[in-house]
Motif scaffolding. Sequence first.
Motif, short mmCIF file in Angstrom:
data_model
loop_
_atom_site.label_atom_id
_atom_site.label_comp_id
_atom_site.label_asym_id
_atom_site.label_seq_id
_atom_site.Cartn_x
_atom_site.Cartn_y
_atom_site.Cartn_z
N PHE B 124 10.01 -2.67 -8.12
CA PHE B 124 8.84 -3.37 -7.20
C PHE B 124 8.32 -4.31 -8.28
O PHE B 124 6.98 -4.05 -8.67
CB PHE B 124 7.86 -2.48 -6.68
CG PHE B 124 8.35 -1.80 -5.43
CD1 PHE B 124 8.73 -2.54 -4.41
CD2 PHE B 124 8.72 -0.41 -5.22
CE1 PHE B 124 9.20 -1.82 -3.18
CE2 PHE B 124 9.01 0.09 -3.89
CZ PHE B 124 9.15 -0.64 -3.02
N TYR B 126 6.65 -8.32 -9.40
CA TYR B 126 6.07 -9.39 -8.78
C TYR B 126 7.03 -10.43 -8.29
O TYR B 126 7.03 -10.99 -7.03
CB TYR B 126 4.92 -9.98 -9.67
CG TYR B 126 4.23 -11.00 -9.13
CD1 TYR B 126 3.51 -10.79 -8.09
CD2 TYR B 126 4.35 -12.38 -9.72
CE1 TYR B 126 2.67 -12.23 -7.67
CE2 TYR B 126 3.71 -13.45 -9.16
CZ TYR B 126 2.83 -13.32 -7.89
OH TYR B 126 2.02 -14.31 -7.72
N LEU B 129 9.07 -8.98 -5.35
CA LEU B 129 8.22 -9.08 -4.05
C LEU B 129 8.28 -10.46 -3.45
O LEU B 129 8.23 -10.52 -2.31
CB LEU B 129 7.11 -8.25 -4.41
CG LEU B 129 7.07 -6.72 -4.47
CD1 LEU B 129 5.57 -6.26 -5.21
CD2 LEU B 129 7.19 -6.04 -2.98
N ASN B 130 7.91 -11.32 -4.47
CA ASN B 130 7.95 -12.69 -4.05
C ASN B 130 9.05 -13.29 -3.43
O ASN B 130 9.13 -13.91 -2.36
CB ASN B 130 7.58 -13.64 -5.37
CG ASN B 130 6.22 -13.77 -5.38
OD1 ASN B 130 5.39 -14.13 -4.68
ND2 ASN B 130 5.80 -13.96 -6.99
N PHE B 133 9.28 -11.48 0.14
CA PHE B 133 8.40 -12.40 0.99
C PHE B 133 8.58 -13.71 1.59
O PHE B 133 8.52 -14.03 2.46
CB PHE B 133 6.87 -12.70 0.18
CG PHE B 133 5.86 -13.56 0.49
CD1 PHE B 133 5.37 -13.43 1.69
CD2 PHE B 133 5.69 -14.78 -0.29
CE1 PHE B 133 4.48 -14.37 2.16
CE2 PHE B 133 5.01 -15.63 0.17
CZ PHE B 133 4.23 -15.49 1.45
N ARG B 134 9.30 -14.62 0.53
CA ARG B 134 9.63 -15.93 0.88
C ARG B 134 10.86 -15.87 1.81
O ARG B 134 10.91 -16.83 2.85
CB ARG B 134 10.07 -16.80 -0.47
CG ARG B 134 9.04 -17.02 -1.50
CD ARG B 134 9.58 -17.65 -2.66
NE ARG B 134 8.72 -17.49 -3.71
CZ ARG B 134 8.86 -17.40 -5.02
NH1 ARG B 134 10.22 -16.98 -5.29
NH2 ARG B 134 7.81 -17.28 -6.05
N ILE B 137 8.89 -15.28 5.13
CA ILE B 137 7.75 -16.19 5.49
C ILE B 137 8.60 -17.32 6.06
O ILE B 137 8.10 -18.41 7.11
CB ILE B 137 6.98 -16.51 4.42
CG1 ILE B 137 5.57 -17.36 5.19
CG2 ILE B 137 7.39 -17.64 3.45
CD1 ILE B 137 4.71 -16.50 5.51
N ALA B 168 3.02 -2.10 3.22
CA ALA B 168 1.79 -2.60 3.78
C ALA B 168 1.54 -4.16 2.87
O ALA B 168 0.94 -5.11 3.69
CB ALA B 168 0.60 -1.62 3.34
N ALA B 169 1.85 -4.14 1.82
CA ALA B 169 1.57 -5.47 0.92
C ALA B 169 2.33 -6.41 1.82
O ALA B 169 1.80 -7.58 1.91
CB ALA B 169 2.14 -5.05 -0.47
N LEU B 170 3.70 -6.44 1.94
CA LEU B 170 4.48 -7.45 2.49
C LEU B 170 4.05 -7.82 4.12
O LEU B 170 4.20 -8.65 4.52
CB LEU B 170 6.07 -7.13 2.35
CG LEU B 170 6.83 -7.52 1.09
CD1 LEU B 170 8.09 -7.18 1.21
CD2 LEU B 170 6.21 -8.98 0.56
N TYR B 172 1.20 -7.66 5.23
CA TYR B 172 -0.10 -8.35 5.01
C TYR B 172 0.33 -9.78 4.52
O TYR B 172 -0.36 -10.58 5.08
CB TYR B 172 -1.07 -7.80 3.93
CG TYR B 172 -2.61 -8.55 3.73
CD1 TYR B 172 -3.59 -8.41 4.63
CD2 TYR B 172 -2.45 -9.40 2.62
CE1 TYR B 172 -4.56 -8.94 4.58
CE2 TYR B 172 -3.68 -10.06 2.42
CZ TYR B 172 -4.61 -10.02 3.42
OH TYR B 172 -5.74 -10.62 2.96
N ALA B 173 1.31 -10.04 3.60
CA ALA B 173 1.61 -11.12 3.17
C ALA B 173 2.07 -12.03 4.08
O ALA B 173 1.91 -13.32 4.20
CB ALA B 173 2.52 -11.07 2.11
N ALA B 174 3.39 -11.73 5.06
CA ALA B 174 4.06 -12.27 5.87
C ALA B 174 3.32 -11.91 7.49
O ALA B 174 3.93 -12.86 8.30
CB ALA B 174 5.51 -12.04 5.68
N ASP B 175 2.34 -11.20 7.50
CA ASP B 175 1.74 -11.15 8.81
C ASP B 175 2.70 -10.71 9.65
O ASP B 175 3.22 -11.34 10.88
CB ASP B 175 1.16 -12.52 9.27
CG ASP B 175 -0.06 -12.45 10.55
OD1 ASP B 175 -0.14 -11.18 10.65
OD2 ASP B 175 0.04 -13.10 11.10
#
Lengths: 263, 263
Positions: B124, B126, B129-130, B133-134, B137, B168-170, B172-175
């Motif tokens: 895990f 940064y 996780l990026n 996330f990409r 999104i 929970a992090a992802l 929030y990030a990607a709704d």
Amino acid sequence: MSLLKNSRIGGVLLDITGVLKDGGIAIPGSVEAVRKLREAGLAVKLVTNETQITRRTMVSCLVNLGYSVQEQDIVPPCPALISLLQHENLRPHLLVHPNVLPEFEAIDQSNPNCVVLGDAGDNFTYENLNKAFRILINMEKPRLFSLGQGRYYSDSESLMLDVGVFTAALEYAADVKAEIIGKPQPEFFRSALRDMGVVPEEAVMVGDDVVSDVGGAQNCGLTGVLVRTGKYRPVDEKHPTVHPDAIVDDLAHAVNLILKSRK
Amino acid sequence: MSLLKNSRIGGVLLDITGVLKDGGIAIPGSVEAVRKLREAGLAVKLVTNETQITRRTMVSCLVNLGYSVQEQDIVPPCPALISLLQHENLRPHLLVHPNVLPEFEAIDQSNPNCVVLGDAGDNFTYENLNKAFRILINMEKPRLFSLGQGRYYSDSESLMLDVGVFTAALEYAADVKAEIIGKPQPEFFRSALRDMGVVPEEAVMVGDDVVSDVGGAQNCGLTGVLVRTGKYRPVDEKHPTVHPDAIVDDLAHAVNLILKSRK
């Protein structure tokens, strides 16, 4: 071009990342646009949730890109947080970017009684998140401060996760609600306006974050303008709760709109 | 000792981490307790959200600690997920622990159309996780699968953040809302019970996670017993929504209670 409903504009707040610059490059037309605002006699402040560099470094970066700015033109969340920590005798455990550690030098960080999250970037490791979590979970009343609640920002080439994502992570882990310092916190906008001597009804915020910039500003009574640069995505125009007062291609267009809207 | 309200117990589901073992050590009395359950003719399955090691490795680990278990006794989330991915023609981007990558070898991972989070531990980062996330999104309808939603677990020396935190992090990030595979997902408990041929009303779940183990099992009609080992914290006994059918010191006490409660 339609006009803004606000015809008594006395001051303008600008986001930095995604409005003035994208990565290390000035967004075309933005240097000229800031100059036009100042020449028109408008007060200008740069309100940013940037916590990867100090205010001083940000000034040199902007000056190198052609902007005429000084430290007092920039309103970042760190000074507001430091003042709060001092006022409440809080000793933070910091999970922030190494570049901003010097800003906290005067603050006692022994035996921490709160956790502070900034945009730590690569410092958001599993180990560092575990450390912050263990401090929170061992507090009787955990206090978590977050320098902003952004989901992501644009770093010229790609989208990067922002501090709000790791705040959501620690909120879930430790079952705590973070206290936000920075946009969209109302007090953050108000303090910038007080510095300018402008009331919210006579101020415009221009940003690329529909929630933190535009929605946050509108909640305080400002006019909120969304630009289609930086992290902007077309889906932002259909946001379920935030309806920008105007959506324009870039800061140059926003400034034209602001100047034409003044009576 | 009071009895459980359930007197028709035919099968028992046990959590592994924090119930059978803590880090690399068997929890005192637990080896003997599992043997007593089997000697009493009860069906036993080990339901775990563990996704840092394969089922085979978990078996050798438990056997080394003195447990008599085989692969088919263990119900982890990975096989359920893999079956779902195959059924829906999903090609995952995996953010999981390197140890479990072999379980996904047969799955096409090119041009991913979903993201899978496991307990990736130090993976895990940064950067990772990026990446996840990409991918999310940029999907029209982002699909995020999470192997469990635990907040933290105990690793003998200290509490460690679990997969739910990064979910929970992802989210929030990607709704996006993640689809959970593993405890407390009802289908996960039901499939374990089907394997045992036991109905929920005749089954007990013993775990150290008041929400995922106890609450999840109770939602499916099982009796839920909380043990004061592993990640247990006294505050868990005052959980606002989950009220365990019994709270006991450890698995040895839970098994005594189960055996005495049978008519």
